[in-house]
Design an enzyme around this catalytic site. Structure first.
Site, PDB file in Angstrom:
ATOM      1  N   VAL A  70      -7.972 -41.657  43.570  1.00 53.94           N
ATOM      2  CA  VAL A  70      -7.716 -42.766  43.328  1.00 53.94           C
ATOM      3  C   VAL A  70      -7.968 -43.122  41.881  1.00 53.94           C
ATOM      4  O   VAL A  70      -7.364 -43.915  40.967  1.00 53.94           O
ATOM      5  CB  VAL A  70      -7.526 -43.749  44.219  1.00 53.94           C
ATOM      6  CG1 VAL A  70      -6.993 -44.876  43.923  1.00 53.94           C
ATOM      7  CG2 VAL A  70      -6.843 -43.181  45.529  1.00 53.94           C
ATOM      8  N   CYS A  71      -9.182 -43.267  42.146  1.00 53.26           N
ATOM      9  CA  CYS A  71     -10.033 -43.994  41.019  1.00 53.26           C
ATOM     10  C   CYS A  71      -9.654 -43.696  39.486  1.00 53.26           C
ATOM     11  O   CYS A  71      -9.294 -44.395  38.598  1.00 53.26           O
ATOM     12  CB  CYS A  71     -11.587 -43.861  40.906  1.00 53.26           C
ATOM     13  SG  CYS A  71     -12.181 -44.480  42.583  1.00 53.26           S
TER      14      CYS A  71
END
Lengths: 177, 177, 177, 177, 177, 177, 177, 177, 177, 177
Positions: C48-49
């Site tokens: 996600v980051c």
């Protein structure tokens, strides 16, 4: 916690100077501006101890060449140190000044005093000329430490200290870093 | 104070198993009954660090032969360890399980976490099959540790452990004690 | 309690400037007099980051136009940030300076450090030119935050800040307040 | 510290049910097993507040479809809430149950009570069916929050909750994750 | 303990001036040198409360003649007070300034705040021109207080204050003491 | 804080029963299940005091009819009370039992003991049959309290207690609520 | 511990001067430089008490001749003392100033206040002109003290004080010491 | 505070029985059920002391007739008491048992030990058969106490104890109370 | 405070048995039921120390005849004690068991450890068969103690212990007491 | 801990000078610059005590020659000491000043006061001219101390003090050290 990367603790104690045969004192103050090796051992008159001190003594020319002050310390008195050197064949010709930490306070400050037994662990500390502990090696009683590895590390530390370079593992003097 | 002659602290953390490429966990429990080497280093992706881990990896056959479990640990996450191994040429072929101490709690328990920097010191601990720390060697950041000296000590400790004999300084396997 | 309507905590940490490829530092001092977005994420090299950081990077022209400084922060080191940017395709062309909060102290001050996991929560804080936190949005790990909503709020805050007007819900720039 | 990833605080307070026009109570117990939105606002009879509540009310069909319970809360009494709904044109047709936190204890537990002013900050908390706070958004008084962004997040959370998938930034329902 | 024969607590709060329809503040400072009646009631928009405030308002000419400042206070906001006066038929023509003690701090200082309910008790305090509390009357929620008895006491206090005489029970102005 | 809406403090003290001329004791236990009026006054043999006690005595038929127990209390001994009643013309025919609070402990519990003077303030407390204080009126020394207002309130309280109705301000028995 | 051989405690209280019939105050300050007898008794209007005060009053000429100030003190008010003197036949012609210790603070300082009863013990203290307590005699309630023995001791103390001589037991003025 | 109206402190100490010339012990236990006079004096071999003890001894027939146990006590040892009686002409024929309070603990419990001098004050305590202290008379060193007054009080106490009557001041046995 | 007339502290330590040449342990337990002499001295290998131990050794027949166990103790290790006995001419033929108090804990318990120097004072304690310390003699470093006086006292103590008689000063065995 | 090698405690007390027959005081101040022997004994008028004091008195010429001040001290008063010397045949001709430690404070400071018995132990302390305690000998009650050994030690101490030499065990004046 480890003392590595912190300032060496301040200390002062009675000592026996084996080079002259006289009683004296030794302190952290006397190590300022020099490379030092503080080397704790459990007790005079035991088997492993003189082996290690003798090994360091046998490399004294090398250590002097590197400008390193070696200080063996145990919880015995200066009177005991004198008789130890005088009566132990392995210590013949010893030139080191031996610290008499009979209060245990110096070993306590270095974290290697065993309170319930009243003796020091085998702890070896390398001090740089700024008085900072750069390495600690402590072993349980039954295995000795290598003097050659000590000298390898001292050379590596002196190189790193003078050049600011970083030494990889297994570095030996003269090897390309 | 030093951990030497005390029980290894209990720990459990996430890890990356470079042999399988999978995420896993590593704990003090897994070392019970074995000789272990807990080896802290400051951070992934720095110069000295892979050199030391690579050196231990290159002696893996020897260490396996001695039945020794080697655990490299830094304050990086397991995600970081994976990318480190995948992208660092020196670590090609690495077979070790790398501990992800991103809370710093494991290094804190071993006394080698630098709070103000958020990284571990280079601290190497030898653990015997009873879970007791028999040796600690900690060095400041700029000088690496010798893997050969580590193997020498491990052999000496295993000899002392199995025979109850005491090893003098500079002992090497096969030399008469 | 929330930080909203209080002064931003003071901080300073190492960082990696992805625009120049150099290591640097970033501090609360550098945000004084500007609109800032402090954006915590759990760890480098996770799924996600980079999506979120990439999304903010893709709106960088807009954010620059609004005079907003965006600072992504995780508990990884600056060494890790560098390799992350160099090896993650989604982050190609990243221009942000990434904070290396490997002590966790900055996230602790913003209330988004998870002690038992050693990583930061996803917390986004909007700071006005007076150094006051005007908005906080924190989400659990599995759902990302909207960059468009961030820009909507920034425009609304800047409008309110310059005019003293109050913005109703769902306000968009240009809509009559 | 933030409440995100912790259990919602336990609470119980008096309330006004705008759907029936009766006084009632509302408690954390009633949210168990449901998605909830706890939405604090400063005070009845002010300008921004009814706008936001009205906006949520206008999306009530959508929120009901998602099975979400919305609870607006301020530090006013239930008597005040009743008159507020009856006399404020923007709130015509309101169907929500409004919490009367006149002790400030509920807002205190959520970290959004301003002690020196005796009113709540605008804080919006999303609670999942396990009673865990998954998101917090708190803004200073002068800028409202987006109801559409709230709905986007709720859909994303419900998707992540039912599938275990992770949603990247800017995700909208139906977009491929 | 009672506040009677002690100095009135210092306070300052927001207020609604029903005479002008504007928001203002009211403080203990403004009562210095005057006779004051501090009159707490539980909440706006309830049944008993406007009755009592209306009764005091209906005697406003008399109270003005006596030079007495009457301050009704509840835990509602100034916004709530405004709407209360505007929508409650009994309060039509109200000329008093209503204190908005939404933190509860003023009622706490007078000992009449019910922490677990977040409302004030019905407590009425007479303050003399020296700022000293000369009488307190506090009643539980279900019974109102007599405005005529208040006026009787005010006249008796003013008489005693100006003459130094002591008034027996049931004294009324003009009766021989 | 006020005692209103809390349970009456437990007490027991020596007393003088003016109806029989004998010494006795009076306690909170004796008030259980009845309406009570606890009426503190500063001292025997002073001017205002007998006026007030006499006024209550003159309404004794009415108070008996309402089933109300009236207890006058001061810091004097029972010996003093006896002589006071015997020598004060205004108290001729007194039928009340007078509490001798010479330790000051009862007045302390009701919050009306002035430590530095060693006398009680004029504090009047109405207790309902459940032992709850429903009203407190305390005045400084120079102005007496109205017995008629006391009776008005007692009737209102009894009405509210038996019907559960709420009485507006200025209510008198028989007036429509 | 006893007060004997220590300085008299400092005190000040209201009093009734039976010689003039006026209210006044009495303090330790007024005893400085004189011989004093501080004489506590339980309460006005009891049987034993006036007997003892009357006995001292009957020896007033003798006591005046010796220059001794006698101060009777009880926990009653000055109002009570006045009525006590006016109505008690035994006290007719009383010339003493009676201390009104209604706080109990003076008796507390002399160690003779019974907290749980709110009255003083019968304690008699002789004070020399230097303010030092030279004798204490305290008796339980049922037995009175001898005024003749008091006078014998006063004469002996005055003799010893002026000559420095020591008096044996049973010494009477004029007897050879 | 005074010991009057409290239970006599528990004590036990070595003693010299002058009647038999033997060493013994004396304790509070031995006084139970009897009238007792505990009589402290500063030291053996001083001037005033034997006078007082001798005076009590001379009234021993009377005291025995009243059933009263008299115990003189000082801080001297039993050895000292023996020599004191043997060598002091005034004590010839002494029949009392003398308490040896050389720890000072008994005098401390009665509040008459002077710590800085290591001697007791002259304190005389009358104990009733219930072990309650009914009277205390303590005097500074230079004036003795009256044995006749002691006997007067003992008779009065015994009368009051057996009849429950109260004795007025100056009461003597046989006088009508 | 002194240990005299108290029980000997409990202790256990390593020791060197000079009679057999073996290492052993010595404890307070081993002294139970016997007369013991605990004799601290500063350090092995110093001048005064062997003189004193030798003197006790030379009287060993006499001491054995008296059934007395003599235990010399210093802060040296058992290894040091062994070498001391082996190399010190004065100690030739020594038969005592020497306590190795290298923690200093035994000397601390007897109150004769000098913390800042890490050595024991010269303290000699006589213990009776009940384990009670009956005599202590401690001297500063520069003057030795008399063994003859020790034997004189031991004989006197044993005589007193077996007969219950008291020995006057300068008593010698056989002299009439 | 022992007082040996520490400064003598400061003290001052009343005393009886047997040489002149007068009362006086004795203090630590008077010993400054001289050799002193502080000699505690339990009590006057007991059997062992005069023996020891007499023995010291009989060696007074010798002690005076050595310039030593001998101070016998017990917990008795100066009055007791006087009678003790006057009536005890063994003390005839006594020339010492006897300390009256009737508070026990001096013995407490030297660690030899038995609190529960109120007497001193037999403790003998040698003080050098610098005020330092160089030797302590304390014995339980039943065995006396040797005055000859005292004199031997005093001579040895004076020799060591003036020459700096160390005396071996059993040293006597004139013997070669």
């Amino acid at each position: 916690s480890t003392l590595v990367m912190r300032r060496m603790p301040e200390f002062e104690m009675e000592a026996y100077d084996a080079a002259t045969g006289h009683y004296t004192t030794i302190s952290s103050e006397q190590l300022k501006g020099k490379w030092g090796v503080i080397c704790f051992y459990p007790a005079d008159f035991t088997f492993v101890c003189p082996t290690e001190i003798a090994a360091m003594n046998s490399q004294l020319d090398k250590l002097n060449e590197l400008g390193v002050v070696v200080v063996p310390i145990s919880g015995d008195t200066k009177f005991s140190h004198k008789r130890f050197v005088e009566t132990e064949p392995l210590l013949e010709g010893l030139k080191l000044t031996m610290g008499a930490d009979n209060t245990g306070n110096v070993a306590r400050k270095f974290g290697v005093w065993i309170e319930q037994e009243g003796v020091a662990l085998r702890g070896r500390f390398i001090i740089n000329p700024d008085g900072v502990v750069v390495a600690e090696e402590t072993v349980a009683d039954s295995v000795g430490r290598s003097v050659m590895e000590l000298i390898r590390q001292l050379e590596a530390w002196q190189h790193a200290y003078s050049t600011g370079e970083v030494c990889p593992a297994n570095w030996h003097k003269g090897k390309k870093t």
